[in-house]
Design a protein around this motif. Structure first.
Motif, short mmCIF file in Angstrom:
data_model
loop_
_atom_site.label_atom_id
_atom_site.label_comp_id
_atom_site.label_asym_id
_atom_site.label_seq_id
_atom_site.Cartn_x
_atom_site.Cartn_y
_atom_site.Cartn_z
N LEU A 84 51.90 73.49 84.71
CA LEU A 84 52.64 73.31 85.96
C LEU A 84 54.14 73.09 85.70
O LEU A 84 54.98 73.65 86.41
N LEU A 85 54.46 72.28 84.70
CA LEU A 85 55.86 71.91 84.48
C LEU A 85 56.64 73.01 83.75
O LEU A 85 57.79 73.29 84.12
N LEU A 86 56.05 73.62 82.74
CA LEU A 86 56.80 74.62 81.97
C LEU A 86 57.21 75.82 82.81
O LEU A 86 58.35 76.30 82.67
N PRO A 87 56.35 76.38 83.69
CA PRO A 87 56.84 77.46 84.56
C PRO A 87 57.98 77.02 85.47
O PRO A 87 58.88 77.81 85.77
N HIS A 88 57.93 75.77 85.92
CA HIS A 88 59.03 75.26 86.74
C HIS A 88 60.33 75.22 85.94
O HIS A 88 61.39 75.59 86.45
N ILE A 89 60.24 74.78 84.70
CA ILE A 89 61.42 74.74 83.83
C ILE A 89 61.93 76.15 83.57
O ILE A 89 63.14 76.42 83.63
N GLU A 90 61.01 77.06 83.29
CA GLU A 90 61.42 78.44 83.01
C GLU A 90 62.04 79.08 84.24
O GLU A 90 62.99 79.88 84.14
N GLY A 91 61.55 78.73 85.44
CA GLY A 91 62.13 79.27 86.66
C GLY A 91 63.57 78.83 86.86
O GLY A 91 64.36 79.54 87.50
#
Length: 500
Positions: A84-91
């Protein structure tokens, strides 16, 4: 506690309502924050039990660990959080802008992301929990007998980076809601009670027709408002123990899954009230106008985020368990610089904070009663143009003569205190101005350069544009300080924590 904070607390105690400590908001509140409400198992240093996470206030995602004492379950929890968090960071890395570092011939063009992730947790204990979770995961191996998913150590690196940034005043990449609210409002309760999110919000935003003090007493009921985590309520621990015991002793998979769903429901019920309070706090903070320097500090956060993301793209090593001596000294210097700069910026943005500096003798306010635009001082070859102004004050300025001060209205112009004298029941202060003349060396000055007669100004010894501490690069560390420190290489022993 400062004098004005103490006065505001006394007023709140008398009125039953929270008092504002600031006129503006001094922290960035993102349009799409990543809210994380964690719970851990009682009696364990870092045993994640559950978390309610997400960026949508209406659709939070529940993560649970039904057997948190098992290390494999802890890492599976971290893997689901990473999903959940890593895709948010990548976005946040989508889209960038150029900026320049240095001046003149040494000027270098770089890029920074247009956005940076902002994590919000309920309290300081939540930040500490994420710091331990980062320590638990960032040094794990992705190959071998106890391998974890590659996203787990990557999550640990980002959590460690975010929790480290919380130690630098002015950073907004990871914030605790209780600390945010307590920095902008004073309540009639102690600072330790302000760490309880339900009662803190009850003081600040009580129900209609009710005083904050009365609402805070009702908010202390753990049955209605469970603790904001990561520690669980002792009464809930009895329910939790019963469900986990039944889960472990289930005779078949169907029974175990039914108990597991019941456990999930109980954990959601414990977390959901805090989740709602987090968004309520976000709404209150968004209702405050942002200070003038907030955007500048967030730009710096975006720059550091971009630099660290690029470092990880280059297969960057995780942070060591302990800083070496040189790294610790450089870190301490950066923290001291950040604290001084943040304090000065907040004072320039907020007259209430500037009033604290006046009480401390680090600032004074007066009315311009005279000015000499043609004043000069002797120079090496020719007289130097140094205009002067005279301020009349009601209170004796405690800033010593000869000290250089600055005015928030004219940050590019400095002034030196030349003389302070008593006059007509008050005091007059002569200031010699320098800078802010658009490179002119003699009169006339450009319009707006000098304060007008009758204008009220505040001058302070603090300067947000002060240059940071200058330390040599690590590779240039002199032999008297141990020479250049060796580069860090993670080992298997680093992944072992004594508190596991």
């Amino acid at each position: 506690m400062s004098m004005l904070s103490a006065v505001a607390t006394l007023h709140a105690t008398r009125s039953g309502h929270a008092e504002r400590l600031t006129t503006v908001r001094h922290d960035h509140v993102d349009d799409l924050p990543f809210v994380l409400v964690p719970l851990r198992l009682s009696g364990e240093a870092c045993a994640p039990l559950a978390a309610l996470v997400g960026t949508d206030r209406h659709q939070p995602v529940l993560l649970t660990t039904r057997q948190p004492r098992m290390h494999s379950e802890r890492f599976r929890f971290a893997e689901r959080l990473a999903d959940l968090l890593l895709p948010h960071i990548e976005g946040c890395r989508r889209g960038s802008e150029p900026y320049f570092v240095g001046r003149g011939k040494d000027k270098e063009e770089r890029t920074r992301a247009l956005r940076a992730p902002q994590l919000l947790v309920p309290n300081d204990e939540g930040i500490h929990h994420l710091r331990l979770l980062g320590r638990l995961t960032r040094l794990r191996a992705v190959e071998g007998p106890h391998a974890v998913h590659p996203s787990v150590p990557l999550l640990g690196k980002w959590l460690t980076w975010a929790t480290d940034r919380t130690e630098f005043p002015g950073s907004s990449t990871l914030l605790a809601m209780t600390r945010l609210l307590a920095a902008h409002w004073a309540t009639g309760q102690s600072s330790s009670e302000d760490s309880h999110l339900p009662s803190l919000l009850a003081w600040i935003d009580p129900p209609a027709g009710q005083k904050g003090a009365d609402a805070a007493r009702e908010a202390e009921d753990p049955g209605r408002w469970p603790p904001a985590g990561p520690a669980t309520d002792p009464q809930f621990d009895h329910i939790l123990l019963d469900l986990m015991t039944r889960y472990d002793k289930a005779s078949n998979e169907r029974t175990r899954e039914a108990v597991g769903r019941q456990l999930d429901d109980e954990l959601r019920n414990q977390l959901l009230p805090t989740w709602q309070l987090m968004w309520r706090g976000i709404d209150l903070l968004r209702g405050l106008p942002a200070g003038n320097h907030v955007a500048e500090r967030w730009t710096y956060d975006r720059r550091l985020f971009s630099d660290y993301a690029a470092y990880l793209d280059e297969d960057g090593h995780p942070q060591a368990r302990r800083d070496h001596a040189v790294g610790a000294a450089r870190r301490l210097a950066r923290m001291e610089d950040a604290k001084a700069k943040y304090g000065a910026q907040c004072a320039y943005d907020d007259p209430l904070i500037m009033a604290e500096y006046e009480l401390a003798g680090e600032a004074f306010t007066g009315t311009v009663v005279a000015r000499d635009e043609h004043h000069t001082v002797p120079g090496a070859r020719a007289p130097k143009w140094r205009p002067t102004i005279t301020l009349r004050t009601e209170v004796f300025p405690r800033v010593p003569v000869g000290k250089t001060v600055k005015c928030p209205r004219r940050p590019g112009q400095s002034a030196e205190i030349m003389e302070v004298r008593a006059h007509g029941g008050g005091f007059e202060c002569d200031l010699q101005l320098a800078g802010g003349f658009e490179n002119k060396r003699k009169p006339p000055a450009p319009p707006g350069t000098f304060p007008d007669i009758g204008e009220q100004l505040t001058y302070t010894t603090h300067d947000p544009s002060t240059m940071p501490s200058s330390l040599p690069d690590e590779e240039d560390t002199p032999w008297t300080h141990g020479g250049p420190p060796p580069s860090y290489e993670p080992t298997h022993e680093d992944a072992e924590e004594p508190w596991e």
